[in-house]
Scaffold this motif. Structure first.
Motif, short mmCIF file in Angstrom:
data_model
loop_
_atom_site.label_atom_id
_atom_site.label_comp_id
_atom_site.label_asym_id
_atom_site.label_seq_id
_atom_site.Cartn_x
_atom_site.Cartn_y
_atom_site.Cartn_z
N ARG A 141 37.72 46.17 52.27
CA ARG A 141 38.81 45.42 51.64
C ARG A 141 38.35 44.02 51.24
NH1 ARG A 141 41.91 47.51 55.85
NH2 ARG A 141 41.83 45.49 56.90
N ASN A 142 37.67 43.34 52.13
CA ASN A 142 37.24 41.97 51.83
C ASN A 142 36.15 41.95 50.76
OD1 ASN A 142 38.34 39.67 53.82
ND2 ASN A 142 38.33 41.65 54.88
N TYR A 143 35.37 43.02 50.71
CA TYR A 143 34.40 43.12 49.62
C TYR A 143 35.11 43.16 48.27
CZ TYR A 143 30.98 45.18 46.46
OH TYR A 143 30.16 45.42 45.38
N LEU A 144 36.19 43.94 48.20
CA LEU A 144 36.96 44.03 46.96
C LEU A 144 37.72 42.74 46.69
CD1 LEU A 144 38.33 47.68 47.27
CD2 LEU A 144 36.41 46.87 45.89
N TYR A 145 38.16 42.06 47.76
CA TYR A 145 38.85 40.77 47.57
C TYR A 145 37.93 39.76 46.87
CZ TYR A 145 42.38 42.46 50.89
OH TYR A 145 43.36 43.18 51.52
N GLY A 146 36.64 39.94 47.06
CA GLY A 146 35.69 39.02 46.44
C GLY A 146 35.73 39.03 44.92
N TYR A 147 36.32 40.10 44.36
CA TYR A 147 36.45 40.14 42.90
C TYR A 147 37.43 39.08 42.39
CZ TYR A 147 33.84 44.50 42.28
OH TYR A 147 32.85 45.43 42.21
N LEU A 148 38.40 38.71 43.22
CA LEU A 148 39.44 37.79 42.76
C LEU A 148 38.89 36.44 42.31
CD1 LEU A 148 42.27 38.57 45.36
CD2 LEU A 148 42.19 39.20 42.94
N PRO A 149 38.09 35.75 43.12
CA PRO A 149 37.56 34.46 42.64
C PRO A 149 36.73 34.59 41.37
CG PRO A 149 37.22 34.70 45.01
CD PRO A 149 37.66 36.03 44.50
N TRP A 150 35.94 35.66 41.30
CA TRP A 150 35.08 35.82 40.13
C TRP A 150 35.91 36.04 38.86
CZ3 TRP A 150 30.44 34.18 40.06
CH2 TRP A 150 29.62 34.25 41.20
N THR A 151 36.85 36.97 38.92
CA THR A 151 37.64 37.27 37.73
C THR A 151 38.52 36.10 37.32
OG1 THR A 151 39.32 38.33 39.13
CG2 THR A 151 37.63 39.75 38.17
N LEU A 152 39.12 35.43 38.30
CA LEU A 152 39.99 34.30 37.98
C LEU A 152 39.19 33.12 37.43
CD1 LEU A 152 42.47 34.35 41.00
CD2 LEU A 152 42.85 35.18 38.67
N SER A 153 37.94 32.99 37.84
CA SER A 153 37.12 31.88 37.35
C SER A 153 36.86 32.00 35.86
CB SER A 153 35.78 31.84 38.10
OG SER A 153 34.97 32.96 37.76
N ARG A 154 36.98 33.20 35.31
CA ARG A 154 36.83 33.40 33.86
C ARG A 154 38.19 33.57 33.19
NH1 ARG A 154 32.19 32.86 36.71
NH2 ARG A 154 30.36 33.07 35.34
N GLY A 155 39.07 34.31 33.82
CA GLY A 155 40.34 34.62 33.19
C GLY A 155 41.24 33.42 32.99
N ILE A 156 41.34 32.55 33.98
CA ILE A 156 42.25 31.40 33.87
C ILE A 156 41.82 30.43 32.76
CG2 ILE A 156 43.09 29.34 35.08
CD1 ILE A 156 43.18 30.98 37.63
#
Length: 305
Positions: A141-156
Motif C-alpha cells: 500500500r505504501n509503495y503505491l502511495y508513493g505515486y501521489l507525490p510524483w503525480t501531483l508534482s506534475r499535475g498541479i
C-alpha cells in the motif's frame, strides 16, 4: 478560458502529465519522452504539426541530459505540454514557445521534482518500519502511495498554468508581437538553436576523439545528399511551372536513409571491434602488468560498441 484552451483539454493534458512521470519511473514505455508529449498535446489541441515541432525541439535539447541516483533533471515533458498548449491556444510561434515557455518551465519543474522526492521519504520510512513488522500488505500500500507525490508534482503545476495562466500568456504574446518584436525574433532564433545544444551535450559523452572519421563522414554525406535532393526538387518545381502536364513529385531527403547509412557504419565498426577483441583474446599477453592505455582516456568503452 480566455486562452484558447478548453477545460476538457486542460483535464486531459493534466492527466497525461501525471501519467508521464509514472511511466518514466516504472513502465518506461517512452510515452514520457518530450516527442511523445508534443504528439499527445498536439493531438489534444488540434495541431499535431506544432506539437511535433515543439516536442522534437525539446527532445533534441535534452538529448544528452541524464540523471544519476537521486539527482533531479529538467522536466522537458511538462515543458513540452505547456509550450504546445499555449503555442496553439495563443498563436505563438513554435520556436518562440520553446525558448520562452518550454525550457523555462522545464527548468522550474526541477523544484517540484525535489518536493516530490522529499515527500516520498515519508512513505519510505513507513515501509522500513513495516518491513520490520513483516506487514507485506502495508508495504504494498505504501509503495503505491508513493505515486501521489510524483503525480501531483506534475499535475498541479500543469493544471494551474493551463487553467489560469492563459490570459497572462496571451497578453504577453500580444505585447511581444507588437512592441517587442525584436525580443520575439530573438527567442525564435534561440529556440531554433537549442537542438544544437542537445547535440553538443551528447557529443561530449560520446567517444568522438576515437571515431572522428565517422563524424566527418556522416556530416559530409548528409550535406551532399541534402544539396542533391534540394536541387532535384527545385528542378522538378521549375519543370512543373513550365509544363502543366509534368506531375511528378520529388520527395525530400529521407532521414531514414541517413539513419540507415549511420547504422551500416556502426555495424561495420562493431564487427571490426569484435574481430579485434577475438584476436586479442586468442593471443597470450606479452606483459601481464601492462596497463591498457585505452582505459586511461576517460571514455566509457562499454557503450562504444
Amino acid at each position: 478560458m480566455g486562452s484558447g484552451i478548453a477545460i476538457w483539454q486542460v483535464i486531459i493534458l493534466t492527466i497525461y502529465s501525471m501519467y508521464q512521470i509514472m511511466d518514466e519511473l516504472t513502465l518506461q514505455t517512452s510515452l514520457s519522452q518530450p516527442i511523445w508529449a508534443g504528439i499527445i498535446a498536439g493531438l489534444v489541441m488540434g495541431d499535431l504539426k506544432t506539437g511535433l515541432i515543439i516536442g522534437g525541439s525539446l527532445q533534441l535539447t535534452v538529448l544528452g541530459v541524464g540523471t544519476f541516483g537521486g539527482a533531479s533533471k529538467i522536466d522537458a515533458n511538462s515543458g513540452t505540454v505547456m509550450a504546445t498548449a499555449f503555442a496553439i491556444g495563443t498563436g505563438m510561434k513554435p520556436e518562440v514557445a520553446v525558448a520562452a515557455l518550454g525550457v523555462p518551465v522545464a527548468s522550474l519543474m526541477i523544484q517540484t521534482d525535489i518536493v516530490a522526492r522529499f515527500a516520498n521519504t515519508f512513505f519510505q520510512h513507513r515501509i522500513d518500519k513495516l518491513i520490520d513488522e513483516e506487514n507485506y500488505s502495508g508495504i504494498e500500500r505504501n509503495y503505491l502511495y508513493g505515486y501521489l507525490p510524483w503525480t501531483l508534482s506534475r499535475g498541479i503545476p500543469v493544471f494551474l498554468a493551463l487553467a489560469f495562466g492563459g490570459p497572462f500568456v496571451r497578453t504577453a504574446v500580444d505585447y511581444m508581437n507588437t512592441n517587442l518584436a525584436w525580443l520575439s525574433n530573438g527567442l525564435a532564433t534561440a529556440g531554433a538553436l537549442l537542438p544544437a545544444v542537445g547535440f553538443a551535450i551528447l557529443l561530449r559523452y560520446l567517444p568522438v576523439k576515437k571515431h572522428w572519421p565517422y563524424l566527418i563522414l556522416g556530416f559530409v554525406i548528409t550535406a551532399m545528399l541534402s544539396t542533391i535532393y534540394g536541387n532535384v526538387t527545385l528542378l522538378g518545381t521549375t519543370i512543373a511551372g513550365m509544363n502543366a502536364k509534368f506531375t511528378t513529385v520529388f520527395a525530400n531527403l529521407p532521414m531514414l536513409g541517413i539513419a540507415l547509412i549511420g547504422f551500416a557504419l556502426a555495424a561495420m565498426q562493431y564487427n571490426r571491434s569484435v574481430k579485434e577483441s577475438n584476436l586479442v583474446a586468442a593471443q597470450p599477453k606479452q606483459n601481464a602488468g601492462a596497463t591498457d592505455l585505452d582505459e586511461q582516456d576517460g571514455e566509457i568503452h562499454g557503450d562504444e560498441l
